[in-house]
Design a protein around this motif. Structure first.
Motif, mmCIF file in Angstrom:
data_model
loop_
_atom_site.group_PDB
_atom_site.id
_atom_site.type_symbol
_atom_site.label_atom_id
_atom_site.label_comp_id
_atom_site.label_asym_id
_atom_site.label_seq_id
_atom_site.Cartn_x
_atom_site.Cartn_y
_atom_site.Cartn_z
ATOM 1 N N THR A 143 0.948 -1.166 -0.100
ATOM 2 C CA THR A 143 0.008 0.107 -0.024
ATOM 3 C C THR A 143 0.986 1.271 0.195
ATOM 4 O O THR A 143 0.308 2.238 -0.350
ATOM 5 N N SER A 144 2.217 1.077 0.311
ATOM 6 C CA SER A 144 2.923 2.316 0.575
ATOM 7 C C SER A 144 3.646 2.512 -0.935
ATOM 8 O O SER A 144 4.318 1.770 -1.276
ATOM 9 N N CYS A 326 -6.852 7.277 6.514
ATOM 10 C CA CYS A 326 -5.684 8.068 6.613
ATOM 11 C C CYS A 326 -6.337 9.332 5.659
ATOM 12 O O CYS A 326 -5.395 10.392 5.469
ATOM 13 N N GLU A 331 -0.522 11.010 5.131
ATOM 14 C CA GLU A 331 0.577 10.188 5.325
ATOM 15 C C GLU A 331 1.361 10.555 6.398
ATOM 16 O O GLU A 331 1.886 9.898 7.302
ATOM 17 N N GLN A 332 1.634 11.847 6.426
ATOM 18 C CA GLN A 332 2.505 12.339 7.763
ATOM 19 C C GLN A 332 2.167 13.806 7.770
ATOM 20 O O GLN A 332 2.016 14.578 6.643
ATOM 21 N N TYR A 345 2.698 10.015 11.583
ATOM 22 C CA TYR A 345 2.508 9.134 10.454
ATOM 23 C C TYR A 345 1.195 8.137 10.519
ATOM 24 O O TYR A 345 0.799 7.910 11.597
ATOM 25 N N CYS A 346 0.412 8.084 9.181
ATOM 26 C CA CYS A 346 -0.685 7.563 9.063
ATOM 27 C C CYS A 346 -0.611 6.443 8.029
ATOM 28 O O CYS A 346 -0.194 6.645 6.948
ATOM 29 N N GLY A 347 -0.776 4.972 8.444
ATOM 30 C CA GLY A 347 -0.635 3.971 7.536
ATOM 31 C C GLY A 347 -2.121 3.263 7.464
ATOM 32 O O GLY A 347 -2.736 3.084 8.554
ATOM 33 N N THR A 348 -2.366 2.855 6.315
ATOM 34 C CA THR A 348 -3.715 2.034 6.348
ATOM 35 C C THR A 348 -3.625 0.771 7.072
ATOM 36 O O THR A 348 -4.695 0.591 7.812
ATOM 37 N N SER A 350 -0.836 0.094 9.214
ATOM 38 C CA SER A 350 0.026 0.333 10.495
ATOM 39 C C SER A 350 -0.475 1.435 11.606
ATOM 40 O O SER A 350 -0.365 1.420 12.800
#
Length: 385
Positions: A143-144, A326, A331-332, A345-348, A350
């Motif tokens: 996803t990243s 997010c 994302e940040q 930080y935002c991750g789908t 994590s």
């Protein structure tokens, strides 16, 4: 036309892209039907060796041919083609994939990858199936940094361990299905406990022997993964084994490379999973494309073992991952709490995490949206004054 590139290395090492002089490219070389033979063992025997140039090209021809129909069927239909190239001038240890918008899906390999320690013809076939798995393996995806949410590329790059799982579950069984003599010889080399994995998973002898060959190739590949990991981050060399599974449990599904024991466990799970992918679709490739979503997970469910020895190991795969939205947070971003600067930080998968700056630093965001901690007098776009 803008080119969208994703590097998805088989190992933990990668190389920069650049122009090369001596490159083999996809084509019919008159040997695409060559048998990939040889014995296999936990450590290379005297009869095992890296593939020759002709053998490497034949393996790539065959792996690519297995899945051209998947590329042709991908949206927009008829515009995609899978190709490969080997850089015979590069000593870098690199095997990765590239996606071109509306055009080719490319597997790119360096000479250094072919000649790395522990490389054999069996390992090369497995790792090329791994690279194909980044295109065809499906959910879960990386996803990243995927760069495309519209589905225009026809696929999303599968996570590293999903590519491993695909390699032994779907690709090698198709590649080696008719090589009955090599399969039988490999099966005979397994110890009784390893053979039992295959006899329990499959009822017919041909499938059991094919499974055995894949297990031996997996053990060799696990050795290579471990050796490359230690080269990157020096530590004691501990080869993965069939009877020493990784018992850790990931809180969320990991998109990157897992430790070598977890990777071997994943290869073994793929080998003994009797649920094979069907059709020409990419499992779980549904809107929102490449996201970790309930819709994607559900769409991919029929194409993998969900329980038992063939299920993806929990050391990297977590089916109960909580998906984080997010879209509003981004994302940040820079944040300040109680006078302390940090980066959020935002991750789908994590979730939301924070990195707090040192006492004499502040968070600043550059023009390209990258947030980080800096000394107060540093311009993030210009560097130190």
């Amino acid at each position: 036309m803008k080119i969208y590139i994703i590097l998805a290395s088989s190992v933990l090492l990668s190389a920069c892209m650049g122009e090369v002089d001596d490159v083999s490219t996809d084509g019919t070389h008159g040997n695409s039907a060559a048998v990939i033979g040889g014995t296999a063992d936990g450590a290379p025997s005297a009869g095992e060796r890296p593939p020759t140039r002709e053998e490497a090209e034949a393996i790539l021809d065959r792996v690519v041919a297995l899945y051209q129909d998947h590329a042709a069927a991908a949206n927009p239909a008829g515009t995609h083609k899978i190709s490969w190239r080997i850089d015979w001038d590069s000593d870098a240890v690199s095997a990765h994939v590239l996606l071109n918008r509306g055009e080719d899906w490319i597997i790119e390999v360096s000479k250094g990858w072919l000649t790395v320690a522990s490389m054999t013809r069996e390992v090369f076939a497995l790792t090329m199936c791994h690279e194909m798995g980044h295109f065809i393996g499906g959910f879960p995806f990386k996803t990243s940094g995927r760069g495309d949410t519209t589905g225009a590329l026809g696929t999303s790059v599968s996570a590293e361990e999903q590519a491993d799982y695909f390699a032994t579950k779907d690709c090698l069984p198709r590649l080696w299905a008719n090589e009955t003599e090599a399969n039988a010889a490999a099966f005979a080399e397994l110890d009784p406990s390893a053979r039992e994995r295959c006899t329990t998973a499959y009822s017919d002898l041909a499938s059991q022997q094919l499974c055995g060959r894949i297990l031996l190739a997996s053990l060799q590949t696990g050795r290579l993964y471990e050796e490359q990991a230690v080269l990157q981050a020096p530590r004691e060399l501990v080869y993965p084994q069939f009877d020493t599974p990784d018992t850790t449990e990931a809180a969320v599904t990991k998109e990157g490379h897992a430790p070598s024991q977890c990777r071997l466990d994943t290869l073994v799970a793929g080998a003994v999973c009797s649920v094979k992918a069907t059709g020409t679709g990419i499992p779980g490739f549904v809107p929102p494309y490449g996201e970790y979503s309930a819709a994607s997970e559900e769409a991919a469910r029929p194409f993998a073992c969900q329980t038992g020895p063939g299920a993806r190991p929990r050391c990297w795969f977590q089916p109960d991952t909580v998906v984080t939205d997010c879209s509003e947070l981004g994302e940040q971003a820079c944040v300040v709490e109680d006078g302390v600067h940090g980066v959020r930080y935002c991750g789908t998968t994590s979730g939301v995490n924070y990195y707090w700056c040192f006492q004499d630093e502040v968070c600043k965001t550059s023009r390209d949206g990258f947030a980080d901690c800096y000394a107060p007098d540093v311009d993030p776009d210009e560097g130190s004054p």
